[in-house]
Design a protein around this motif. Structure first.
Motif, PDB file in Angstrom:
ATOM      1  N   ASP A 164       0.922  -1.198   0.058  1.00  0.00           N
ATOM      2  CA  ASP A 164      -0.038  -0.015  -0.112  1.00  0.00           C
ATOM      3  C   ASP A 164       0.717   1.290  -0.045  1.00  0.00           C
ATOM      4  OD1 ASP A 164      -3.083  -0.705   0.234  1.00  0.00           O
ATOM      5  OD2 ASP A 164      -2.517  -1.849   1.894  1.00  0.00           O
ATOM      6  N   TYR A 165       0.375   2.200  -0.416  1.00  0.00           N
ATOM      7  CA  TYR A 165       0.901   3.809  -0.219  1.00  0.00           C
ATOM      8  C   TYR A 165       0.284   4.796   0.416  1.00  0.00           C
ATOM      9  CZ  TYR A 165      -1.692   4.428  -4.518  1.00  0.00           C
ATOM     10  OH  TYR A 165      -2.883   4.780  -5.526  1.00  0.00           O
ATOM     11  N   VAL A 166       1.108   5.632   0.736  1.00  0.00           N
ATOM     12  CA  VAL A 166       0.739   7.039   1.298  1.00  0.00           C
ATOM     13  C   VAL A 166       1.698   7.950   0.772  1.00  0.00           C
ATOM     14  CG1 VAL A 166       0.362   8.571   3.256  1.00  0.00           C
ATOM     15  CG2 VAL A 166      -0.429   6.222   3.341  1.00  0.00           C
ATOM     16  N   LEU A 167       1.418   8.741  -0.326  1.00  0.00           N
ATOM     17  CA  LEU A 167       2.213   9.526  -1.218  1.00  0.00           C
ATOM     18  C   LEU A 167       2.118  10.824  -0.776  1.00  0.00           C
ATOM     19  CD1 LEU A 167       2.466   7.300  -4.333  1.00  0.00           C
ATOM     20  CD2 LEU A 167       4.083   6.949  -2.333  1.00  0.00           C
ATOM     21  N   ASP A 196     -13.838   9.394  -0.689  1.00  0.00           N
ATOM     22  CA  ASP A 196     -14.723  10.112  -1.647  1.00  0.00           C
ATOM     23  C   ASP A 196     -13.601  10.534  -2.674  1.00  0.00           C
ATOM     24  OD1 ASP A 196     -16.397  11.441  -3.181  1.00  0.00           O
ATOM     25  OD2 ASP A 196     -16.831  12.950  -1.473  1.00  0.00           O
ATOM     26  N   THR A 197     -13.356   9.748  -3.597  1.00  0.00           N
ATOM     27  CA  THR A 197     -12.360   9.968  -4.789  1.00  0.00           C
ATOM     28  C   THR A 197     -12.966  10.275  -6.011  1.00  0.00           C
ATOM     29  OG1 THR A 197     -11.775   7.682  -4.934  1.00  0.00           O
ATOM     30  CG2 THR A 197     -10.583   8.938  -3.516  1.00  0.00           C
ATOM     31  N   GLY A 198     -14.420  10.033  -6.223  1.00  0.00           N
ATOM     32  CA  GLY A 198     -14.935   9.742  -7.542  1.00  0.00           C
ATOM     33  C   GLY A 198     -14.991  10.997  -8.421  1.00  0.00           C
ATOM     34  N   TRP A 199     -14.642  12.053  -7.672  1.00  0.00           N
ATOM     35  CA  TRP A 199     -14.842  13.416  -8.303  1.00  0.00           C
ATOM     36  C   TRP A 199     -13.663  13.571  -9.230  1.00  0.00           C
ATOM     37  CZ3 TRP A 199     -10.680  16.698  -7.302  1.00  0.00           C
ATOM     38  CH2 TRP A 199     -10.114  16.130  -5.896  1.00  0.00           C
ATOM     39  N   TYR A 200     -12.404  12.988  -8.801  1.00  0.00           N
ATOM     40  CA  TYR A 200     -11.246  13.235  -9.552  1.00  0.00           C
ATOM     41  C   TYR A 200     -10.956  12.829 -10.914  1.00  0.00           C
ATOM     42  CZ  TYR A 200      -6.189  13.479 -10.468  1.00  0.00           C
ATOM     43  OH  TYR A 200      -4.975  13.761 -11.235  1.00  0.00           O
ATOM     44  N   ARG A 223      -8.592   9.648 -11.704  1.00  0.00           N
ATOM     45  CA  ARG A 223      -8.369   8.742 -10.733  1.00  0.00           C
ATOM     46  C   ARG A 223      -7.971   7.195 -11.128  1.00  0.00           C
ATOM     47  NH1 ARG A 223     -12.367   5.052  -8.513  1.00  0.00           N
ATOM     48  NH2 ARG A 223     -13.872   6.077 -10.008  1.00  0.00           N
ATOM     49  N   LYS A 224      -8.521   6.578 -12.018  1.00  0.00           N
ATOM     50  CA  LYS A 224      -8.191   5.692 -12.733  1.00  0.00           C
ATOM     51  C   LYS A 224      -6.659   5.394 -13.267  1.00  0.00           C
ATOM     52  CE  LYS A 224     -12.895   3.878 -13.808  1.00  0.00           C
ATOM     53  NZ  LYS A 224     -13.644   3.686 -14.914  1.00  0.00           N
ATOM     54  N   LYS A 225      -6.036   6.654 -13.249  1.00  0.00           N
ATOM     55  CA  LYS A 225      -4.830   6.610 -14.009  1.00  0.00           C
ATOM     56  C   LYS A 225      -3.504   6.369 -12.578  1.00  0.00           C
ATOM     57  CE  LYS A 225      -5.333   9.650 -17.687  1.00  0.00           C
ATOM     58  NZ  LYS A 225      -4.913  10.976 -18.369  1.00  0.00           N
ATOM     59  N   TRP A 226      -4.115   6.361 -11.315  1.00  0.00           N
ATOM     60  CA  TRP A 226      -3.418   6.229 -10.394  1.00  0.00           C
ATOM     61  C   TRP A 226      -3.808   4.851  -9.683  1.00  0.00           C
ATOM     62  CZ3 TRP A 226       0.524   9.414  -8.650  1.00  0.00           C
ATOM     63  CH2 TRP A 226       0.732  10.597  -9.225  1.00  0.00           C
ATOM     64  N   LYS A 227      -3.042   3.772  -9.969  1.00  0.00           N
ATOM     65  CA  LYS A 227      -3.276   2.457  -9.671  1.00  0.00           C
ATOM     66  C   LYS A 227      -3.644   2.190  -8.242  1.00  0.00           C
ATOM     67  CE  LYS A 227      -2.350  -2.295 -10.778  1.00  0.00           C
ATOM     68  NZ  LYS A 227      -1.707  -3.239 -11.707  1.00  0.00           N
ATOM     69  N   GLY A 228      -4.539   1.735  -7.703  1.00  0.00           N
ATOM     70  CA  GLY A 228      -4.890   1.552  -6.215  1.00  0.00           C
ATOM     71  C   GLY A 228      -5.380   2.773  -5.478  1.00  0.00           C
ATOM     72  N   LEU A 229      -5.467   3.859  -6.012  1.00  0.00           N
ATOM     73  CA  LEU A 229      -5.958   5.164  -5.494  1.00  0.00           C
ATOM     74  C   LEU A 229      -7.409   4.778  -4.994  1.00  0.00           C
ATOM     75  CD1 LEU A 229      -5.658   7.868  -4.679  1.00  0.00           C
ATOM     76  CD2 LEU A 229      -6.449   8.823  -6.949  1.00  0.00           C
ATOM     77  N   ARG A 230      -7.245   5.097  -3.469  1.00  0.00           N
ATOM     78  CA  ARG A 230      -8.612   4.615  -2.492  1.00  0.00           C
ATOM     79  C   ARG A 230      -9.029   5.779  -1.893  1.00  0.00           C
ATOM     80  NH1 ARG A 230      -9.289  -0.423   1.523  1.00  0.00           N
ATOM     81  NH2 ARG A 230     -11.385  -0.016   2.066  1.00  0.00           N
ATOM     82  N   CYS A 251      -1.017  17.381   1.517  1.00  0.00           N
ATOM     83  CA  CYS A 251      -2.046  16.491   1.034  1.00  0.00           C
ATOM     84  C   CYS A 251      -1.261  15.348   0.419  1.00  0.00           C
ATOM     85  CB  CYS A 251      -2.521  17.162  -0.205  1.00  0.00           C
ATOM     86  SG  CYS A 251      -3.633  18.782   0.181  1.00  0.00           S
ATOM     87  N   TYR A 252      -2.294  14.222   0.497  1.00  0.00           N
ATOM     88  CA  TYR A 252      -1.647  12.760   0.262  1.00  0.00           C
ATOM     89  C   TYR A 252      -2.767  12.059  -0.691  1.00  0.00           C
ATOM     90  CZ  TYR A 252       1.386  13.501   4.371  1.00  0.00           C
ATOM     91  OH  TYR A 252       2.720  14.182   4.984  1.00  0.00           O
ATOM     92  N   ILE A 253      -2.210  11.203  -1.493  1.00  0.00           N
ATOM     93  CA  ILE A 253      -2.991  10.189  -2.079  1.00  0.00           C
ATOM     94  C   ILE A 253      -2.680   8.888  -1.614  1.00  0.00           C
ATOM     95  CG2 ILE A 253      -3.023  11.472  -4.145  1.00  0.00           C
ATOM     96  CD1 ILE A 253      -1.330   9.583  -5.578  1.00  0.00           C
ATOM     97  N   CYS A 254      -3.488   7.704  -1.293  1.00  0.00           N
ATOM     98  CA  CYS A 254      -3.427   6.841  -0.639  1.00  0.00           C
ATOM     99  C   CYS A 254      -4.013   5.736  -1.168  1.00  0.00           C
ATOM    100  CB  CYS A 254      -3.958   6.756   0.927  1.00  0.00           C
ATOM    101  SG  CYS A 254      -3.482   8.529   1.769  1.00  0.00           S
ATOM    102  N   SER A 255      -3.594   4.408  -0.897  1.00  0.00           N
ATOM    103  CA  SER A 255      -4.179   3.100  -1.316  1.00  0.00           C
ATOM    104  C   SER A 255      -4.969   2.674  -0.055  1.00  0.00           C
ATOM    105  CB  SER A 255      -3.395   2.310  -1.968  1.00  0.00           C
ATOM    106  OG  SER A 255      -2.440   1.683  -1.085  1.00  0.00           O
TER     107      SER A 255
END
Length: 233
Positions: free
Chosen positions: A29-32, A85-89, A92-99, A121-125
């Motif tokens: 998993d990631y927290v970037l 709540d990431t559906g607005w981005y 989103r599908k270009k970032w694998k595992g983005l949850r 700010c962070y993007i996380c799986s």
């Protein structure tokens, strides 16, 4: 590295689609951290966490955590927000595992009455787990700050002028090994790491012999246990 079953953290420079894909493919998993080279993405996520939305997340289980602690120069309050709540981005599908998206608001109140606000700010799986998000974000920056400060203060790493790519990389590796050894013997010397290096420079042969004599199994075990680690037997 084998990231399977772990959370990989990285600064903004390594917040890349390829990085996220590699981690997920390896069953990690990631927290970037999101900033720098993803400026537009960062601004979109930051604007998404409006004051009203942050207040709503405070009431939602697992989405909010607050810590208050003393820091150099004052009291630091950190608020951690995480949402799936990431559906607005749109990408989103270009970032694998983005949850999920995460936000950390740090408020530092200094003794002189001044205040400093910092937003990350962070993007996380990972899912909506503020406890897990806080651990990942804090441990990453804790390691970064301690390591970078020691590398600069103890070894004056910012003054390094090595140009060869392999040479600079090898020098960094050696410095980190030495830093680890200094960390193990620091309590025995009762001196700062920089001061230990100076003492060694005065009489290297005797100093190195003394330092290496401290690196027996029992002393290493004691040093690790004092740092809250359990060495493997």
């Amino acid at each position: 590295m084998d990231p399977k079953g772990t959370i990989v953290t990285a600064d903004a420079m390594n917040c890349q689609k390829g990085t996220a894909e590699t981690i997920i493919d390896a069953k990690g998993d990631y927290v970037l951290a999101l900033k720098g080279n993803q400026t537009l993405f960062y601004e979109e996520v930051k604007l998404f966490f409006t004051k009203e939305y942050r207040e709503a997340l405070k009431e939602k289980e697992g989405c909010y955590k607050k810590t208050v602690e003393a820091e150099h120069g004052g009291i630091a309050t950190r608020e951690y927000y995480i949402t799936e709540d990431t559906g607005w981005y749109s990408e989103r599908k270009k970032w694998k595992g983005l949850r999920s998206f995460g936000l950390v608001h740090k408020k530092l109140k200094r003794r002189d009455g001044s205040q400093e606000d910092e937003w990350r700010c962070y993007i996380c799986s990972i899912g909506e787990d503020a406890e897990e998000f806080e651990r990942a974000a804090r441990r990453h920056w804790g390691v970064e700050n301690r390591l970078h400060w020691q590398m600069d203060f103890t070894f004056r790493d910012d003054k390094n002028t090595s140009m060869a790519r392999n040479g600079a990389k090898n020098l960094q590796t050696m410095k980190k090994i030495v830093l680890s050894i200094l960390g193990l013997v620091k309590n025995s010397y009762k001196l700062s790491m920089k001061r230990i290096r100076y003492e060694l420079s005065l009489d290297y042969e005797k100093g190195a012999e003394r330092m290496l004599s401290m690196l027996d199994v029992d002393s290493i075990r004691e040093a690790l246990e004092s740092k809250g680690k359990s060495p493997a037997k």
